[in-house]
Design a protein around this motif. Structure first.
Motif, short mmCIF file in Angstrom:
data_model
loop_
_atom_site.label_atom_id
_atom_site.label_comp_id
_atom_site.label_asym_id
_atom_site.label_seq_id
_atom_site.Cartn_x
_atom_site.Cartn_y
_atom_site.Cartn_z
N UNK A 40 0.82 -1.22 0.00
CA UNK A 40 0.00 0.00 0.00
C UNK A 40 0.85 1.27 0.00
N UNK A 41 2.15 1.13 0.22
CA UNK A 41 3.06 2.28 0.14
C UNK A 41 3.64 2.44 -1.27
N UNK A 42 3.36 1.46 -2.14
CA UNK A 42 4.03 1.42 -3.43
C UNK A 42 3.17 1.81 -4.60
N UNK A 43 3.61 1.38 -5.77
CA UNK A 43 2.96 1.68 -7.05
C UNK A 43 2.53 0.37 -7.69
N UNK A 44 1.30 0.31 -8.16
CA UNK A 44 0.77 -0.87 -8.84
C UNK A 44 0.24 -0.43 -10.20
N UNK A 45 0.73 -1.05 -11.26
CA UNK A 45 0.33 -0.73 -12.63
C UNK A 45 0.49 0.77 -12.92
N UNK A 46 1.59 1.33 -12.42
CA UNK A 46 1.91 2.72 -12.71
C UNK A 46 1.18 3.74 -11.87
N UNK A 47 0.38 3.30 -10.91
CA UNK A 47 -0.40 4.21 -10.07
C UNK A 47 -0.05 4.03 -8.61
N UNK A 48 0.18 5.14 -7.91
CA UNK A 48 0.43 5.09 -6.48
C UNK A 48 -0.80 4.54 -5.78
N UNK A 49 -0.63 3.52 -4.96
CA UNK A 49 -1.78 2.90 -4.28
C UNK A 49 -2.46 3.91 -3.36
N UNK A 50 -1.67 4.57 -2.53
CA UNK A 50 -2.20 5.64 -1.66
C UNK A 50 -1.47 6.92 -2.01
N UNK A 51 -2.20 7.86 -2.60
CA UNK A 51 -1.61 9.14 -3.00
C UNK A 51 -2.20 10.26 -2.15
N UNK A 52 -1.33 11.12 -1.66
CA UNK A 52 -1.75 12.26 -0.84
C UNK A 52 -1.28 13.54 -1.53
N UNK A 53 -2.21 14.44 -1.78
CA UNK A 53 -1.90 15.72 -2.42
C UNK A 53 -2.39 16.86 -1.54
N UNK A 54 -1.61 17.94 -1.51
CA UNK A 54 -2.03 19.14 -0.81
C UNK A 54 -1.80 19.12 0.68
N UNK A 55 -1.08 18.10 1.18
CA UNK A 55 -0.74 18.01 2.60
C UNK A 55 0.74 17.66 2.71
N UNK A 56 1.39 18.07 3.81
CA UNK A 56 2.80 17.68 4.01
C UNK A 56 2.91 16.16 4.13
N UNK A 57 3.80 15.56 3.36
CA UNK A 57 4.03 14.12 3.45
C UNK A 57 5.50 13.86 3.79
N UNK A 58 5.76 12.62 4.20
CA UNK A 58 7.10 12.25 4.66
C UNK A 58 7.56 10.97 3.95
N UNK A 59 8.87 10.78 3.79
CA UNK A 59 9.37 9.59 3.10
C UNK A 59 8.98 8.30 3.82
N UNK A 60 8.74 7.27 3.06
CA UNK A 60 8.45 5.94 3.61
C UNK A 60 9.40 4.93 2.97
#
Length: 339
Positions: A40-60
């Motif tokens: 769920x932290x990764x990319x499947x078929x070229x799409x980020x499984x969980x994508x967050x936009x417009x908020x501060x995010x941190x490396x995983x």
């Protein structure tokens, strides 16, 4: 023809008939086994499984894998026998997976709806865990419903019948006491512009109150959270989706940079519920490289009896308990276990 020859011919013919029937005739059983497991932290078929936009995010880093059960349908007698003999498969009556009276398409639609609801619940549970304010949205419109032509996917729902709303549950609660055919006013925001619309409520087969005919969603006050994972169905990935949202929105690595997998439904309050097929899900996670597996409390007994060697089982009851357990692991402690 001698008696011995005739007996041999009869036996050969019998074998041919049995094999022929076994390879052609379908039986009312399905085979269950380990299904795909996705990070769920990764990319499947070229799409980020969980994508967050417009908020501060941190490396995983590392993994937070959701797990599934594969279902093999349309089995012949010989195929069912082969699956029954396989150590990593189980053969069960078909109606335990496909309820009588429902077509395969209807079951798929039901699974898709449960999966979509789990995405919404996961986002809301994570936002509440992080104490972030939310806004109710229109995730989708039911074709032919009361809301069609009035609301659009992506609209924010500001109020229903004059009652301010910020979560899907509040949208539902605001319709309590209504009846199909009743007209209600919905306040919505689209592209930054707020407006009111009058909607004649529709009916639902399983509820007496009037229905808008929308699939409500939830987002943070600012920004967006998008959960996307192809053709996966059912509600059991909710916990892992919620953990991925929490991990991306908080400093540090929730999994300690390691390979963590798990399963469990989740409701809007963050309560983790039981699931089916946990032996197969643990096997899939272990084979993919997981070292820790998060188990709903109600599944712990079955999980402990079927856990692959080297897979650490962690008992969880809520999203908060799962976050706390992972923090404990990262600190070198011992979180609640299923053993």
């Amino acid at each position: 023809m001698s008696r011995r020859t005739s007996t041999l011919v009869a036996a050969v013919l019998l074998v041919i008939v049995v094999v022929g029937v076994g390879t052609i005739v379908r039986v009312p059983f399905v085979a269950l086994g380990p299904g795909p497991t996705e990070d769920t932290l990764g990319v499947v078929k070229g799409t980020q499984v969980v994508a967050v936009d417009g908020l501060p995010t941190y490396p995983t880093s590392g993994h937070l894998n959701m797990t599934t059960v594969s279902v093999s349908d349309g089995l012949t007698g010989l195929q069912a026998l082969g699956f029954w003999l396989a150590p990593d498969r189980a053969v069960v009556p078909r109606d335990t997976v496909y309820p009588p009276g429902l077509s395969n398409d209807q079951v798929d639609q039901q699974n898709a709806a449960e999966f979509s609801a789990s995405e919404t619940n996961a986002a809301l549970a994570a936002l509440q865990q992080l104490r972030l304010p939310t806004r109710a949205t229109v995730a989708d419109i039911v074709p032919g419903s009361a809301a069609e032509g009035h609301l659009q996917a992506g609209d924010d729902i500001v109020a229903v019948r004059g009652t301010p709303v910020s979560t899907p549950q509040q949208v539902s609660d605001a319709l309590n006491g209504t009846t199909p055919g009743q007209t209600v006013v919905v306040t919505y925001r689209r592209a930054g512009v707020q407006a009111d619309v009058s909607i004649v409520l529709g009916a639902s087969q399983d509820q007496k109150k009037g229905m808008l005919g929308i699939q409500p969603g939830v987002e943070p006050i600012t920004g967006d959270i998008t959960i996307s994972l192809g053709d996966i169905g059912g509600p059991s990935a909710g916990l892992m989706f919620a953990l991925a949202v929490v991990d991306k929105l908080t400093p540090g690595e929730l999994n300690g940079g390691k390979f963590v997998a798990g399963t469990g439904t989740i409701d809007a309050s963050g309560t983790v519920g039981p699931i089916g097929g946990i032996p197969f899900k643990m096997r899939a996670a272990h084979d993919a490289g997981a070292v820790t597996f998060l188990v709903p409390d109600a599944n712990c007994t079955e999980a402990a009896a079927n856990a692959p060697d080297g897979l650490r089982l962690v008992r969880v009851t809520t999203l908060s308990s799962a976050v706390s357990a992972l923090d404990t692991l990262n600190a070198g402690g011992s979180p609640p276990s299923c053993s």
